[in-house]
Motif scaffolding. Structure first.
Motif, PDB file in Angstrom:
ATOM      1  N   ASN A 180      15.086   9.217   0.907  1.00 26.82           N
ATOM      2  CA  ASN A 180      15.380   8.002   1.681  1.00 26.82           C
ATOM      3  C   ASN A 180      14.874   8.123   3.112  1.00 26.82           C
ATOM      4  N   ASN A 181      15.032   9.311   3.711  1.00 24.41           N
ATOM      5  CA  ASN A 181      14.499   9.534   5.068  1.00 24.41           C
ATOM      6  C   ASN A 181      12.990   9.377   5.090  1.00 24.41           C
ATOM      7  N   LYS A 182      12.327   9.890   4.062  1.00 20.71           N
ATOM      8  CA  LYS A 182      10.858   9.780   3.980  1.00 20.71           C
ATOM      9  C   LYS A 182      10.430   8.314   3.862  1.00 20.71           C
ATOM     10  N   LEU A 183      11.178   7.543   3.093  1.00 16.39           N
ATOM     11  CA  LEU A 183      10.872   6.118   2.957  1.00 16.39           C
ATOM     12  C   LEU A 183      11.033   5.406   4.294  1.00 16.39           C
ATOM     13  N   GLU A 233      -0.440   4.961   0.769  1.00 13.50           N
ATOM     14  CA  GLU A 233       0.432   6.062   1.170  1.00 13.50           C
ATOM     15  C   GLU A 233       1.344   6.412  -0.002  1.00 13.50           C
ATOM     16  N   LEU A 234       1.316   7.687  -0.413  1.00 18.07           N
ATOM     17  CA  LEU A 234       2.216   8.171  -1.448  1.00 18.07           C
ATOM     18  C   LEU A 234       3.396   8.859  -0.768  1.00 18.07           C
ATOM     19  N   ILE A 235       4.584   8.343  -0.977  1.00 14.77           N
ATOM     20  CA  ILE A 235       5.795   8.893  -0.349  1.00 14.77           C
ATOM     21  C   ILE A 235       6.465   9.799  -1.366  1.00 14.77           C
ATOM     22  N   ARG A 236       6.495  11.089  -1.054  1.00 15.46           N
ATOM     23  CA  ARG A 236       6.910  12.084  -2.044  1.00 15.46           C
ATOM     24  C   ARG A 236       8.424  12.217  -2.136  1.00 15.46           C
ATOM     25  N   CYS A 237       8.931  12.133  -3.362  1.00 17.17           N
ATOM     26  CA  CYS A 237      10.355  12.332  -3.618  1.00 17.17           C
ATOM     27  C   CYS A 237      10.740  13.736  -3.162  1.00 17.17           C
ATOM     28  N   GLY A 238      11.747  13.820  -2.278  1.00 19.33           N
ATOM     29  CA  GLY A 238      12.175  15.120  -1.769  1.00 19.33           C
ATOM     30  C   GLY A 238      11.274  15.695  -0.701  1.00 19.33           C
ATOM     31  N   GLY A 239      10.307  14.898  -0.223  1.00 19.31           N
ATOM     32  CA  GLY A 239       9.370  15.409   0.786  1.00 19.31           C
ATOM     33  C   GLY A 239       8.541  16.541   0.202  1.00 19.31           C
ATOM     34  N   ASP A 268       0.806  -1.219   0.000  1.00 23.58           N
ATOM     35  CA  ASP A 268       0.000   0.000   0.000  1.00 23.58           C
ATOM     36  C   ASP A 268       0.842   1.273   0.000  1.00 23.58           C
ATOM     37  N   LYS A 269       2.121   1.149  -0.406  1.00 24.47           N
ATOM     38  CA  LYS A 269       3.009   2.315  -0.392  1.00 24.47           C
ATOM     39  C   LYS A 269       3.695   2.481  -1.755  1.00 24.47           C
ATOM     40  N   PHE A 270       3.790   3.745  -2.171  1.00 23.43           N
ATOM     41  CA  PHE A 270       4.352   4.075  -3.480  1.00 23.43           C
ATOM     42  C   PHE A 270       5.222   5.323  -3.355  1.00 23.43           C
ATOM     43  N   THR A 271       6.329   5.358  -4.104  1.00 26.27           N
ATOM     44  CA  THR A 271       7.055   6.616  -4.233  1.00 26.27           C
ATOM     45  C   THR A 271       6.404   7.414  -5.354  1.00 26.27           C
ATOM     46  N   ILE A 272       6.433   8.730  -5.236  1.00 24.75           N
ATOM     47  CA  ILE A 272       5.892   9.570  -6.309  1.00 24.75           C
ATOM     48  C   ILE A 272       6.644  10.886  -6.341  1.00 24.75           C
ATOM     49  N   ASP A 321      17.168  10.006  -9.546  1.00 24.11           N
ATOM     50  CA  ASP A 321      16.439   8.740  -9.421  1.00 24.11           C
ATOM     51  C   ASP A 321      16.036   8.371  -8.004  1.00 24.11           C
ATOM     52  N   GLY A 322      15.656   9.403  -7.229  1.00 23.29           N
ATOM     53  CA  GLY A 322      15.146   9.144  -5.881  1.00 23.29           C
ATOM     54  C   GLY A 322      13.839   8.374  -5.878  1.00 23.29           C
ATOM     55  N   SER A 323      13.053   8.501  -6.961  1.00 15.25           N
ATOM     56  CA  SER A 323      11.777   7.776  -7.048  1.00 15.25           C
ATOM     57  C   SER A 323      11.934   6.401  -7.676  1.00 15.25           C
ATOM     58  N   ASN A 324      13.137   6.083  -8.150  1.00 18.01           N
ATOM     59  CA  ASN A 324      13.330   4.847  -8.908  1.00 18.01           C
ATOM     60  C   ASN A 324      13.876   3.735  -8.007  1.00 18.01           C
ATOM     61  N   THR A 325      13.017   3.208  -7.157  1.00 17.83           N
ATOM     62  CA  THR A 325      13.424   2.160  -6.215  1.00 17.83           C
ATOM     63  C   THR A 325      13.183   0.774  -6.823  1.00 17.83           C
ATOM     64  N   LEU A 326      13.964  -0.196  -6.371  1.00 13.73           N
ATOM     65  CA  LEU A 326      13.721  -1.596  -6.737  1.00 13.73           C
ATOM     66  C   LEU A 326      13.255  -2.333  -5.489  1.00 13.73           C
TER      67      LEU A 326
END
Length: 407
Positions: A370-373, A329-335, A282-286, A348-353
């Motif tokens: 990374n802190n937000k994640l 939950e959308l985890i925002r790149c750069g907060g 239920d979590k995504f970077t965006i 590539d902060g949003s490009n996680t594997l």
């Protein structure tokens, strides 16, 4: 007989993955031709290899089987006839001007007996100072003299995510956006058709490199066994998504919906996975810059006919509905810092594997994202990326899952 390809999610525990260790193709980058080869800068090969080895070692430390594109391509050339067939196709697509040059280049490659050395050289390209073509030049040979290569290098190959995509038990063998990358898919064509591991377990193709419209793997995300997301982007045409959806619905029966994310055609948002990745159930970077204007279309095939609907809702609500979740939950790149968001998305902060639900691999340099994640409860495995990032791609871009556990 099991399936050699099994990818029904973005987050199922990763068991087998394909990488490409950067090779001499990076040393054939030149400042005058960076734009042609889709690079903004020239990575330092020795350091890029150390960083890539750290990435591979991180995956191995999690009991993930790491395969290499260059090894599989070499192993797929199981006879002299097949090797010659590959070379003919490779040279046909290399845009060589002049018949004399073509003959001598063919002789040069034919003389390389070791398959792995042969594959490495095809990836690196061929500089004019590596081969002296005879004096009987025709006009085409002479006019081309200014350009330093007989055959362009393929520096983007370490982004194994793009030339094809694994979806369910199938493969989307892609038609790439830029001419310079279209030759990359030739290796996958031979691997899936002739490598022993796929001879025993034939792979179904849901897209083919001979198609006339472009699509790339960075735009193809398997959100669940029922839902595929595809980006409408600089690199992927709308019509390609319809073609892919038709094939998916026909040959991968678990998939019921394709969500098309219109992210625009800017280079900085090159692929969907540069602005949006899945890191947990239920979590995504965006990347916050795409949120406001993002338009999502859904494609389904309820009665044998493709049905397309524009989803007029928030991204959170769309994801909840299609993934059958109470909340996401959308985890925002750069907060919430737009400067940090722009900088870290570029790196590539949003490009996680995702290597398991709630566990991902990230570049160590994107400290705010990374802190937000971590605040969201995601477990991070850090890798260095100072040189690798110069190609504009992160851990997801550099990896192609072959097998994930079903969740």
């Amino acid at each position: 007989m099991g399936n050699a390809i099994n990818v029904f999610s973005e987050i199922g525990p990763l068991k087998q993955v394909l990488l490409h260790r950067p090779g001499k193709e990076l040393e054939n980058l030149m400042p005058d031709y960076l734009e042609r080869l889709l690079f903004d800068d020239i990575p330092f090969l020795d350091q890029a290899r150390k960083e890539h080895d750290a990435f591979a070692d991180t995956l191995r430390s999690k009991a993930i089987d790491v395969l290499y594109l260059e090894d599989l391509a070499a192993e797929a050339l199981t006879s002299d006839g097949l090797k010659q067939q590959f070379l003919t196709e490779y040279l046909n697509e290399a845009n060589i001007k002049g018949s004399d040059a073509r003959k001598e280049i063919e002789s040069y490659f034919s003389a390389i007996k070791d398959n792995r050395e042969f594959i490495d050289q095809t990836m690196a390209g061929l500089r004019k100072n590596q081969l002296s073509v005879g004096v009987n030049k025709n006009l085409s040979d002479m006019v081309q003299d200014e350009y330093p290569f007989y055959i362009d290098p393929m520096p983007n190959l370490y982004f194994t995510r793009d030339p094809f995509a694994t979806i369910g038990n199938s493969v989307s063998l892609n038609k790439m956006y830029a001419e310079t990358r279209r030759r990359e898919t030739l290796y996958a064509k031979y691997i899936f058709k002739y490598h022993p591991m796929f001879i025993e377990n034939p792979v179904n193709l849901v897209y083919n490199r001979e198609n006339d419209t472009r699509i790339e793997g960075g735009d193809e995300l398997v959100l669940s066994k029922n839902v595929l997301a595809v980006g409408i982007s600089q690199r992927t045409d709308v019509s390609s998504i319809e073609k892919l959806a038709l094939q998916i619905f026909e040959s991968e029966p678990s998939f019921e919906h394709v969500l098309a994310f219109n992210i625009g055609e800017e280079r900085k948002f090159m692929h969907l996975d540069t602005v949006f990745t899945m890191v947990d159930y239920d979590k995504f970077t965006i990347h916050p810059e795409i949120e406001g204007d993002l338009v999502v279309y859904s494609l389904s095939k309820p009665n044998g006919q493709i049905k397309i609907v524009e989803e007029k809702d928030t991204l959170e609500n769309i994801l909840c509905r299609y993934l059958e979740l109470p909340a996401v939950e959308l985890i925002r790149c750069g907060g919430n810092d737009i400067t940090a968001a722009a900088r870290e998305q570029w790196n590539d902060g949003s490009n996680t594997l995702a290597i398991a639900p709630g566990e991902v691999v990230v570049y160590d340099r994107n400290t705010i994202t990374n802190n937000k994640l971590e605040e969201a409860g995601v477990k991070l495995n850090y890798i260095p990326g100072s040189e690798l990032v110069r190609g504009r791609g992160g851990p997801r871009c550099m990896s192609m899952p072959f097998v994930r556990e079903n969740i």
